[in-house]
Design a protein around this motif. Structure first.
Motif, PDB file in Angstrom:
ATOM      1  N   MET A 142       0.843  -1.194   0.000  1.00 36.40           N
ATOM      2  CA  MET A 142       0.000   0.000   0.000  1.00 36.40           C
ATOM      3  C   MET A 142       0.875   1.240   0.000  1.00 36.40           C
ATOM      4  O   MET A 142       1.774   1.378   0.814  1.00 36.40           O
ATOM      5  CB  MET A 142      -0.887   0.025   1.241  1.00 36.40           C
ATOM      6  N   ARG A 143       0.625   2.157  -0.915  1.00 34.48           N
ATOM      7  CA  ARG A 143       1.404   3.379  -0.993  1.00 34.48           C
ATOM      8  C   ARG A 143       0.935   4.355   0.063  1.00 34.48           C
ATOM      9  O   ARG A 143      -0.220   4.403   0.429  1.00 34.48           O
ATOM     10  CB  ARG A 143       1.266   4.012  -2.379  1.00 34.48           C
ATOM     11  N   LEU A 144       1.876   5.168   0.537  1.00 29.16           N
ATOM     12  CA  LEU A 144       1.560   6.118   1.594  1.00 29.16           C
ATOM     13  C   LEU A 144       1.033   7.424   1.052  1.00 29.16           C
ATOM     14  O   LEU A 144       0.214   8.073   1.672  1.00 29.16           O
ATOM     15  CB  LEU A 144       2.810   6.401   2.437  1.00 29.16           C
ATOM     16  N   ILE A 145       1.525   7.853  -0.110  1.00 31.19           N
ATOM     17  CA  ILE A 145       1.230   9.183  -0.594  1.00 31.19           C
ATOM     18  C   ILE A 145       0.445   9.099  -1.889  1.00 31.19           C
ATOM     19  O   ILE A 145       0.689   8.254  -2.730  1.00 31.19           O
ATOM     20  CB  ILE A 145       2.525   9.995  -0.811  1.00 31.19           C
ATOM     21  N   HIS A 146      -0.480  10.035  -2.072  1.00 27.67           N
ATOM     22  CA  HIS A 146      -1.402  10.022  -3.194  1.00 27.67           C
ATOM     23  C   HIS A 146      -0.786  10.679  -4.423  1.00 27.67           C
ATOM     24  O   HIS A 146      -0.067  11.667  -4.328  1.00 27.67           O
ATOM     25  CB  HIS A 146      -2.670  10.766  -2.787  1.00 27.67           C
ATOM     26  N   ASN A 147      -1.069  10.140  -5.604  1.00 30.11           N
ATOM     27  CA  ASN A 147      -0.686  10.714  -6.886  1.00 30.11           C
ATOM     28  C   ASN A 147       0.827  10.893  -7.029  1.00 30.11           C
ATOM     29  O   ASN A 147       1.579   9.963  -6.874  1.00 30.11           O
ATOM     30  CB  ASN A 147      -1.429  12.042  -7.115  1.00 30.11           C
ATOM     31  N   MET A 148       1.291  12.155  -7.291  1.00 26.03           N
ATOM     32  CA  MET A 148       2.693  12.416  -7.592  1.00 26.03           C
ATOM     33  C   MET A 148       3.512  12.411  -6.316  1.00 26.03           C
ATOM     34  O   MET A 148       3.999  13.432  -5.845  1.00 26.03           O
ATOM     35  CB  MET A 148       2.827  13.759  -8.321  1.00 26.03           C
ATOM     36  N   THR A 149       3.696  11.230  -5.764  1.00 26.32           N
ATOM     37  CA  THR A 149       4.356  11.136  -4.464  1.00 26.32           C
ATOM     38  C   THR A 149       5.829  10.827  -4.593  1.00 26.32           C
ATOM     39  O   THR A 149       6.266  10.243  -5.569  1.00 26.32           O
ATOM     40  CB  THR A 149       3.702  10.035  -3.621  1.00 26.32           C
ATOM     41  N   THR A 150       6.598  11.218  -3.573  1.00 29.10           N
ATOM     42  CA  THR A 150       7.993  10.812  -3.480  1.00 29.10           C
ATOM     43  C   THR A 150       8.189   9.915  -2.269  1.00 29.10           C
ATOM     44  O   THR A 150       9.301   9.576  -1.923  1.00 29.10           O
ATOM     45  CB  THR A 150       8.914  12.041  -3.356  1.00 29.10           C
ATOM     46  N   ILE A 151       7.101   9.545  -1.590  1.00 30.18           N
ATOM     47  CA  ILE A 151       7.174   8.628  -0.457  1.00 30.18           C
ATOM     48  C   ILE A 151       6.301   7.425  -0.776  1.00 30.18           C
ATOM     49  O   ILE A 151       5.118   7.556  -1.001  1.00 30.18           O
ATOM     50  CB  ILE A 151       6.685   9.270   0.851  1.00 30.18           C
ATOM     51  N   TYR A 210       0.952  24.243   9.754  1.00 25.10           N
ATOM     52  CA  TYR A 210      -0.051  23.765   8.806  1.00 25.10           C
ATOM     53  C   TYR A 210      -1.395  23.667   9.508  1.00 25.10           C
ATOM     54  O   TYR A 210      -1.462  23.240  10.662  1.00 25.10           O
ATOM     55  CB  TYR A 210       0.317  22.371   8.256  1.00 25.10           C
ATOM     56  N   GLU A 211      -2.449  24.060   8.811  1.00 25.37           N
ATOM     57  CA  GLU A 211      -3.817  23.801   9.273  1.00 25.37           C
ATOM     58  C   GLU A 211      -4.351  22.616   8.491  1.00 25.37           C
ATOM     59  O   GLU A 211      -4.308  22.611   7.261  1.00 25.37           O
ATOM     60  CB  GLU A 211      -4.712  25.029   9.054  1.00 25.37           C
ATOM     61  N   VAL A 212      -4.861  21.618   9.195  1.00 23.19           N
ATOM     62  CA  VAL A 212      -5.300  20.394   8.549  1.00 23.19           C
ATOM     63  C   VAL A 212      -6.613  19.918   9.158  1.00 23.19           C
ATOM     64  O   VAL A 212      -7.037  20.398  10.210  1.00 23.19           O
ATOM     65  CB  VAL A 212      -4.249  19.272   8.684  1.00 23.19           C
ATOM     66  N   SER A 213      -7.225  18.968   8.486  1.00 20.93           N
ATOM     67  CA  SER A 213      -8.387  18.269   9.014  1.00 20.93           C
ATOM     68  C   SER A 213      -8.196  16.787   8.743  1.00 20.93           C
ATOM     69  O   SER A 213      -8.266  16.358   7.589  1.00 20.93           O
ATOM     70  CB  SER A 213      -9.681  18.768   8.362  1.00 20.93           C
ATOM     71  N   ALA A 214      -7.929  16.020   9.789  1.00 17.97           N
ATOM     72  CA  ALA A 214      -7.727  14.581   9.615  1.00 17.97           C
ATOM     73  C   ALA A 214      -8.973  13.916   9.061  1.00 17.97           C
ATOM     74  O   ALA A 214      -8.892  12.918   8.349  1.00 17.97           O
ATOM     75  CB  ALA A 214      -7.332  13.943  10.946  1.00 17.97           C
ATOM     76  N   GLN A 222      -3.936  17.213   2.957  1.00 15.49           N
ATOM     77  CA  GLN A 222      -3.385  18.187   3.895  1.00 15.49           C
ATOM     78  C   GLN A 222      -2.423  17.522   4.878  1.00 15.49           C
ATOM     79  O   GLN A 222      -1.322  18.013   5.130  1.00 15.49           O
ATOM     80  CB  GLN A 222      -4.516  18.867   4.677  1.00 15.49           C
ATOM     81  N   VAL A 223      -2.856  16.400   5.430  1.00 13.81           N
ATOM     82  CA  VAL A 223      -2.026  15.681   6.393  1.00 13.81           C
ATOM     83  C   VAL A 223      -0.766  15.170   5.709  1.00 13.81           C
ATOM     84  O   VAL A 223       0.348  15.282   6.248  1.00 13.81           O
ATOM     85  CB  VAL A 223      -2.815  14.519   7.025  1.00 13.81           C
ATOM     86  N   HIS A 224      -0.935  14.616   4.517  1.00 14.16           N
ATOM     87  CA  HIS A 224       0.223  14.138   3.757  1.00 14.16           C
ATOM     88  C   HIS A 224       1.227  15.259   3.526  1.00 14.16           C
ATOM     89  O   HIS A 224       2.438  15.078   3.698  1.00 14.16           O
ATOM     90  CB  HIS A 224      -0.222  13.572   2.415  1.00 14.16           C
ATOM     91  N   GLY A 225       0.741  16.437   3.134  1.00 19.79           N
ATOM     92  CA  GLY A 225       1.637  17.543   2.829  1.00 19.79           C
ATOM     93  C   GLY A 225       2.533  17.902   3.997  1.00 19.79           C
ATOM     94  O   GLY A 225       3.735  18.130   3.829  1.00 19.79           O
ATOM     95  N   ALA A 226       1.957  17.947   5.195  1.00 21.25           N
ATOM     96  CA  ALA A 226       2.732  18.323   6.379  1.00 21.25           C
ATOM     97  C   ALA A 226       3.806  17.282   6.690  1.00 21.25           C
ATOM     98  O   ALA A 226       4.985  17.617   6.872  1.00 21.25           O
ATOM     99  CB  ALA A 226       1.799  18.506   7.571  1.00 21.25           C
ATOM    100  N   PHE A 227       3.410  16.009   6.746  1.00 23.94           N
ATOM    101  CA  PHE A 227       4.368  14.956   7.074  1.00 23.94           C
ATOM    102  C   PHE A 227       5.388  14.753   5.946  1.00 23.94           C
ATOM    103  O   PHE A 227       6.565  14.489   6.206  1.00 23.94           O
ATOM    104  CB  PHE A 227       3.637  13.645   7.361  1.00 23.94           C
ATOM    105  N   HIS A 228       4.922  14.876   4.720  1.00 23.77           N
ATOM    106  CA  HIS A 228       5.805  14.667   3.576  1.00 23.77           C
ATOM    107  C   HIS A 228       6.929  15.691   3.554  1.00 23.77           C
ATOM    108  O   HIS A 228       8.110  15.343   3.378  1.00 23.77           O
ATOM    109  CB  HIS A 228       4.987  14.749   2.293  1.00 23.77           C
ATOM    110  N   ARG A 229       6.606  16.957   3.747  1.00 20.73           N
ATOM    111  CA  ARG A 229       7.644  17.991   3.744  1.00 20.73           C
ATOM    112  C   ARG A 229       8.639  17.780   4.882  1.00 20.73           C
ATOM    113  O   ARG A 229       9.841  18.005   4.723  1.00 20.73           O
ATOM    114  CB  ARG A 229       6.999  19.369   3.847  1.00 20.73           C
TER     115      ARG A 229
END
Length: 234
Positions: free
Chosen positions: A1-10, A170-174, A180-187
């Motif tokens: 299972m992939r962790l990140i959606h679409n154009m992911t590097t993780i 980051y402001e997010v909504s789980a 949104q959540v991916h963006g914060a952890f990914h960076r």
């Protein structure tokens, strides 16, 4: 299972590719009780959202991933909610150990809970104390932004606090979505992968064994089954 959606590097790496020499990225998530720490971790690691969780005892979840083409061992430490007393934050000893263990810290507050927001500077101060002033990178996450009718922390207060603390915000909504959540952890993962050199296994900071992704999937299935039983009984 992939962790990140679409154009992911993780992306998740096959278990066969695991090597103990892989670089490790260790992240600890901390904040007051009820702010959605476990929901954020589950959303990031599985894409799924569960509304209700048992009281969190503090679990470590890990998996082999690729960050910008490099294979690393990603470890995310979920922590129990920090208690708030009249004298301020009550930080258990084991949480202090997590702060010393981590390469980065995610501080979480809920926009619907003013006390959880007011707790953040105290947690940041404790982090500085645990690391003797030279602490790991910190990210400030404001969760539950979808609950507009319950909001009691103004949108501009989060960035102002992050600026004072010198950390990303980051402001997010789980509950609303994954991106949104991916963006914060990914960076954060990309930042750590670029900053930290590969560490020989013998030099790695040690930590007790904790549940892995299989445990996370099992808890998800249990929580989902419990919801189905409640709906059926009603």
């Amino acid at each position: 299972m992939r962790l990140i959606h679409n154009m992911t590097t993780i992306a998740e790496c096959p278990a066969a590719d695991y090597s103990p020499a892989n670089r490790a990225i260790k992240i600890v998530v901390i904040g007051a009780g009820g702010v959605g720490k476990t929901a954020l971790v589950v959303r990031f690691l599985t894409r799924r959202f569960i509304g209700d969780y048992e009281r969190n005892a503090g679990n470590l979840y890990s998996r082999e991933v690729q960050v910008d083409g490099e294979q690393v061992s990603l470890q995310v430490q979920d922590t129990p909610g920090v208690e708030i007393s009249d004298n301020g934050a009550v930080l258990p000893d084991h949480v202090s150990c997590f702060l010393q263990w981590a390469d980065a810290v995610v501080l979480v507050y809920s926009v619907t809970d003013r006390r959880s927001f007011d707790l953040v500077p105290q947690l940041h101060q404790r982090l500085a104390q645990c690391s003797n002033g030279g602490g790991p990178p910190v990210v400030l996450l404001a969760n539950k932004t979808d609950l507009l009718h319950m909001r009691c922390v103004d949108p501009q207060q989060g960035p102002l606090l992050a600026g004072t603390l010198g950390c990303a915000f980051y402001e997010v909504s789980a509950s609303e979505g994954y991106s949104q959540v991916h963006g914060a952890f990914h960076r954060l993962c990309c930042q750590l992968a670029k900053q930290r050199p590969a560490t020989p296994p013998a030099a790695e900071k040690r930590r007790p064994r904790s549940p892995n992704m299989q445990d996370l999937k099992r808890r998800f299935k249990q929580a989902l089954s419990a919801k189905v039983r409640i709906v059926t009984s009603v």
